[in-house]
Design a protein around this motif. Structure first.
Motif, PDB file in Angstrom:
ATOM      1  N   THR A  38       0.833  -1.201   0.000  1.00  0.00           N
ATOM      2  CA  THR A  38       0.000   0.000   0.000  1.00  0.00           C
ATOM      3  C   THR A  38       0.864   1.246   0.000  1.00  0.00           C
ATOM      4  OG1 THR A  38      -1.768  -1.154   1.170  1.00  0.00           O
ATOM      5  CG2 THR A  38      -1.791   1.249   1.283  1.00  0.00           C
ATOM      6  N   LEU A  39       1.883   1.253   0.833  1.00  0.00           N
ATOM      7  CA  LEU A  39       2.801   2.390   0.891  1.00  0.00           C
ATOM      8  C   LEU A  39       3.535   2.559  -0.441  1.00  0.00           C
ATOM      9  CD1 LEU A  39       3.997   4.598   2.696  1.00  0.00           C
ATOM     10  CD2 LEU A  39       5.724   2.950   3.397  1.00  0.00           C
ATOM     11  N   LEU A  40       3.968   1.475  -1.027  1.00  0.00           N
ATOM     12  CA  LEU A  40       4.665   1.543  -2.309  1.00  0.00           C
ATOM     13  C   LEU A  40       3.767   2.039  -3.437  1.00  0.00           C
ATOM     14  CD1 LEU A  40       6.680  -1.767  -2.076  1.00  0.00           C
ATOM     15  CD2 LEU A  40       7.666   0.514  -2.266  1.00  0.00           C
ATOM     16  N   SER A  41       2.470   1.820  -3.302  1.00  0.00           N
ATOM     17  CA  SER A  41       1.550   2.276  -4.343  1.00  0.00           C
ATOM     18  C   SER A  41       1.215   3.758  -4.217  1.00  0.00           C
ATOM     19  CB  SER A  41       0.265   1.448  -4.322  1.00  0.00           C
ATOM     20  OG  SER A  41      -0.499   1.757  -3.175  1.00  0.00           O
ATOM     21  N   GLY A  42       1.729   4.397  -3.167  1.00  0.00           N
ATOM     22  CA  GLY A  42       1.552   5.837  -3.031  1.00  0.00           C
ATOM     23  C   GLY A  42       0.593   6.268  -1.945  1.00  0.00           C
ATOM     24  N   THR A  43       0.065   5.325  -1.174  1.00  0.00           N
ATOM     25  CA  THR A  43      -0.840   5.666  -0.081  1.00  0.00           C
ATOM     26  C   THR A  43      -0.070   5.596   1.229  1.00  0.00           C
ATOM     27  OG1 THR A  43      -2.660   4.689  -1.317  1.00  0.00           O
ATOM     28  CG2 THR A  43      -3.026   5.081   1.022  1.00  0.00           C
ATOM     29  N   PRO A  44       0.225   6.729   1.853  1.00  0.00           N
ATOM     30  CA  PRO A  44       1.056   6.716   3.051  1.00  0.00           C
ATOM     31  C   PRO A  44       0.325   6.327   4.334  1.00  0.00           C
ATOM     32  CG  PRO A  44       0.514   8.956   2.487  1.00  0.00           C
ATOM     33  CD  PRO A  44      -0.056   8.069   1.398  1.00  0.00           C
ATOM     34  N   ARG A  45      -0.948   6.066   4.290  1.00  0.00           N
ATOM     35  CA  ARG A  45      -1.696   5.729   5.510  1.00  0.00           C
ATOM     36  C   ARG A  45      -1.525   4.249   5.840  1.00  0.00           C
ATOM     37  NH1 ARG A  45      -6.849   8.587   6.250  1.00  0.00           N
ATOM     38  NH2 ARG A  45      -5.694   9.598   7.879  1.00  0.00           N
ATOM     39  N   LEU A  46      -0.950   3.962   7.016  1.00  0.00           N
ATOM     40  CA  LEU A  46      -0.711   2.602   7.477  1.00  0.00           C
ATOM     41  C   LEU A  46      -1.371   2.391   8.829  1.00  0.00           C
ATOM     42  CD1 LEU A  46       3.137   2.271   6.846  1.00  0.00           C
ATOM     43  CD2 LEU A  46       1.306   1.418   5.407  1.00  0.00           C
ATOM     44  N   PRO A  47      -1.770   1.157   9.136  1.00  0.00           N
ATOM     45  CA  PRO A  47      -2.197   0.879  10.511  1.00  0.00           C
ATOM     46  C   PRO A  47      -1.039   1.201  11.462  1.00  0.00           C
ATOM     47  CG  PRO A  47      -2.775  -0.939   9.065  1.00  0.00           C
ATOM     48  CD  PRO A  47      -1.895  -0.014   8.273  1.00  0.00           C
ATOM     49  N   LEU A  48      -1.364   1.721  12.607  1.00  0.00           N
ATOM     50  CA  LEU A  48      -0.339   2.196  13.535  1.00  0.00           C
ATOM     51  C   LEU A  48       0.662   1.102  13.920  1.00  0.00           C
ATOM     52  CD1 LEU A  48       0.491   4.790  14.873  1.00  0.00           C
ATOM     53  CD2 LEU A  48      -0.945   4.202  16.819  1.00  0.00           C
ATOM     54  N   ASP A  49       0.194  -0.099  14.198  1.00  0.00           N
ATOM     55  CA  ASP A  49       1.125  -1.162  14.574  1.00  0.00           C
ATOM     56  C   ASP A  49       2.043  -1.545  13.417  1.00  0.00           C
ATOM     57  OD1 ASP A  49      -1.197  -2.283  13.346  1.00  0.00           O
ATOM     58  OD2 ASP A  49      -0.685  -4.260  14.165  1.00  0.00           O
ATOM     59  N   HIS A  50       1.545  -1.507  12.189  1.00  0.00           N
ATOM     60  CA  HIS A  50       2.391  -1.794  11.028  1.00  0.00           C
ATOM     61  C   HIS A  50       3.418  -0.688  10.825  1.00  0.00           C
ATOM     62  CE1 HIS A  50      -0.820  -4.582   9.051  1.00  0.00           C
ATOM     63  NE2 HIS A  50      -0.516  -4.934  10.298  1.00  0.00           N
ATOM     64  N   SER A  57      12.095  -1.600  11.970  1.00  0.00           N
ATOM     65  CA  SER A  57      12.980  -2.446  11.164  1.00  0.00           C
ATOM     66  C   SER A  57      13.893  -1.613  10.270  1.00  0.00           C
ATOM     67  CB  SER A  57      12.158  -3.413  10.316  1.00  0.00           C
ATOM     68  OG  SER A  57      11.502  -2.730   9.281  1.00  0.00           O
ATOM     69  N   GLY A  58      13.589  -0.318  10.132  1.00  0.00           N
ATOM     70  CA  GLY A  58      14.414   0.565   9.314  1.00  0.00           C
ATOM     71  C   GLY A  58      13.964   0.672   7.873  1.00  0.00           C
ATOM     72  N   ILE A  59      12.859   0.034   7.517  1.00  0.00           N
ATOM     73  CA  ILE A  59      12.393   0.055   6.128  1.00  0.00           C
ATOM     74  C   ILE A  59      11.754   1.391   5.780  1.00  0.00           C
ATOM     75  CG2 ILE A  59      10.779  -0.992   4.482  1.00  0.00           C
ATOM     76  CD1 ILE A  59      11.218  -3.645   5.983  1.00  0.00           C
ATOM     77  N   ILE A  60      11.012   1.946   6.726  1.00  0.00           N
ATOM     78  CA  ILE A  60      10.337   3.220   6.470  1.00  0.00           C
ATOM     79  C   ILE A  60      10.789   4.260   7.480  1.00  0.00           C
ATOM     80  CG2 ILE A  60       8.325   2.071   5.482  1.00  0.00           C
ATOM     81  CD1 ILE A  60       6.785   2.831   8.068  1.00  0.00           C
ATOM     82  N   THR A  61      10.414   5.481   7.191  1.00  0.00           N
ATOM     83  CA  THR A  61      10.676   6.601   8.073  1.00  0.00           C
ATOM     84  C   THR A  61       9.432   7.474   8.091  1.00  0.00           C
ATOM     85  OG1 THR A  61      12.269   8.350   8.590  1.00  0.00           O
ATOM     86  CG2 THR A  61      11.714   8.035   6.267  1.00  0.00           C
ATOM     87  N   GLY A  62       9.389   8.401   9.008  1.00  0.00           N
ATOM     88  CA  GLY A  62       8.250   9.305   9.107  1.00  0.00           C
ATOM     89  C   GLY A  62       7.868   9.509  10.558  1.00  0.00           C
ATOM     90  N   GLU A  63       7.233  10.626  10.810  1.00  0.00           N
ATOM     91  CA  GLU A  63       6.839  10.970  12.168  1.00  0.00           C
ATOM     92  C   GLU A  63       5.521  10.322  12.599  1.00  0.00           C
ATOM     93  OE1 GLU A  63       8.649  12.653  14.445  1.00  0.00           O
ATOM     94  OE2 GLU A  63      10.224  12.510  12.926  1.00  0.00           O
ATOM     95  N   SER A  64       4.708   9.922  11.615  1.00  0.00           N
ATOM     96  CA  SER A  64       3.415   9.323  11.933  1.00  0.00           C
ATOM     97  C   SER A  64       3.046   8.322  10.844  1.00  0.00           C
ATOM     98  CB  SER A  64       2.336  10.397  12.030  1.00  0.00           C
ATOM     99  OG  SER A  64       2.069  10.933  10.756  1.00  0.00           O
ATOM    100  N   ALA A  65       2.026   7.519  11.119  1.00  0.00           N
ATOM    101  CA  ALA A  65       1.574   6.528  10.144  1.00  0.00           C
ATOM    102  C   ALA A  65       1.050   7.199   8.880  1.00  0.00           C
ATOM    103  CB  ALA A  65       0.499   5.647  10.770  1.00  0.00           C
ATOM    104  N   ASP A  66       0.556   8.414   9.008  1.00  0.00           N
ATOM    105  CA  ASP A  66       0.047   9.144   7.840  1.00  0.00           C
ATOM    106  C   ASP A  66       1.156   9.796   7.014  1.00  0.00           C
ATOM    107  OD1 ASP A  66      -2.529   8.478   8.553  1.00  0.00           O
ATOM    108  OD2 ASP A  66      -2.855  10.332   9.671  1.00  0.00           O
ATOM    109  N   ALA A  67       2.350   9.868   7.551  1.00  0.00           N
ATOM    110  CA  ALA A  67       3.470  10.505   6.853  1.00  0.00           C
ATOM    111  C   ALA A  67       4.582   9.500   6.544  1.00  0.00           C
ATOM    112  CB  ALA A  67       4.015  11.654   7.694  1.00  0.00           C
ATOM    113  N   ALA A  68       4.244   8.227   6.547  1.00  0.00           N
ATOM    114  CA  ALA A  68       5.251   7.188   6.319  1.00  0.00           C
ATOM    115  C   ALA A  68       5.756   7.220   4.882  1.00  0.00           C
ATOM    116  CB  ALA A  68       4.647   5.826   6.631  1.00  0.00           C
ATOM    117  N   ARG A  69       7.027   6.872   4.721  1.00  0.00           N
ATOM    118  CA  ARG A  69       7.633   6.757   3.397  1.00  0.00           C
ATOM    119  C   ARG A  69       8.822   5.798   3.499  1.00  0.00           C
ATOM    120  NH1 ARG A  69       9.291  11.264   5.812  1.00  0.00           N
ATOM    121  NH2 ARG A  69      11.479  11.833   5.728  1.00  0.00           N
ATOM    122  N   LEU A  70       9.198   5.234   2.371  1.00  0.00           N
ATOM    123  CA  LEU A  70      10.351   4.342   2.360  1.00  0.00           C
ATOM    124  C   LEU A  70      11.592   5.133   2.740  1.00  0.00           C
ATOM    125  CD1 LEU A  70      10.389   1.266   1.367  1.00  0.00           C
ATOM    126  CD2 LEU A  70       8.326   2.513   0.860  1.00  0.00           C
TER     127      LEU A  70
END
Length: 85
Positions: A38-50, A57-70
């Motif tokens: 989902t994140l790779l398809s351009g939707t930055p919204r992730l469930p909080l635990d994910h 794990s170091g795969i993504i960065t961001g201050e919140s689940a709504d601002a996640a990015r690789l």
């Protein structure tokens, strides 16, 4: 530097061991793999635990689940290829 950019995301490249280990961790949870797709398809919204699991794990960065990015372009290339895009 050019060599790292062109070969870095390959399975047999200089970061292959790390990338395969990260992919293995993602594959332990189908839901986590779906969130990463989902994140790779351009939707930055992730469930909080994910979000927290992928960020720790170091795969993504961001201050919140709504601002996640690789974390980097190398991860973007690798996971796009290996998560059936």
């Amino acid at each position: 530097m050019e060599h790292l950019e062109s070969e870095g995301s390959r399975d047999d490249g200089p970061f292959g061991d790390l990338l395969r280990r990260l992919l293995s961790g993602v594959h332990t949870s189908p839901e986590l793999a779906t969130s990463l797709r989902t994140l790779l398809s351009g939707t930055p919204r992730l469930p909080l635990d994910h979000f927290y699991r992928l960020r720790s794990s170091g795969i993504i960065t961001g201050e919140s689940a709504d601002a996640a990015r690789l974390r980097c372009h190398l991860y973007q290339d690798y996971f796009t290829r290996h998560l059936n895009f």
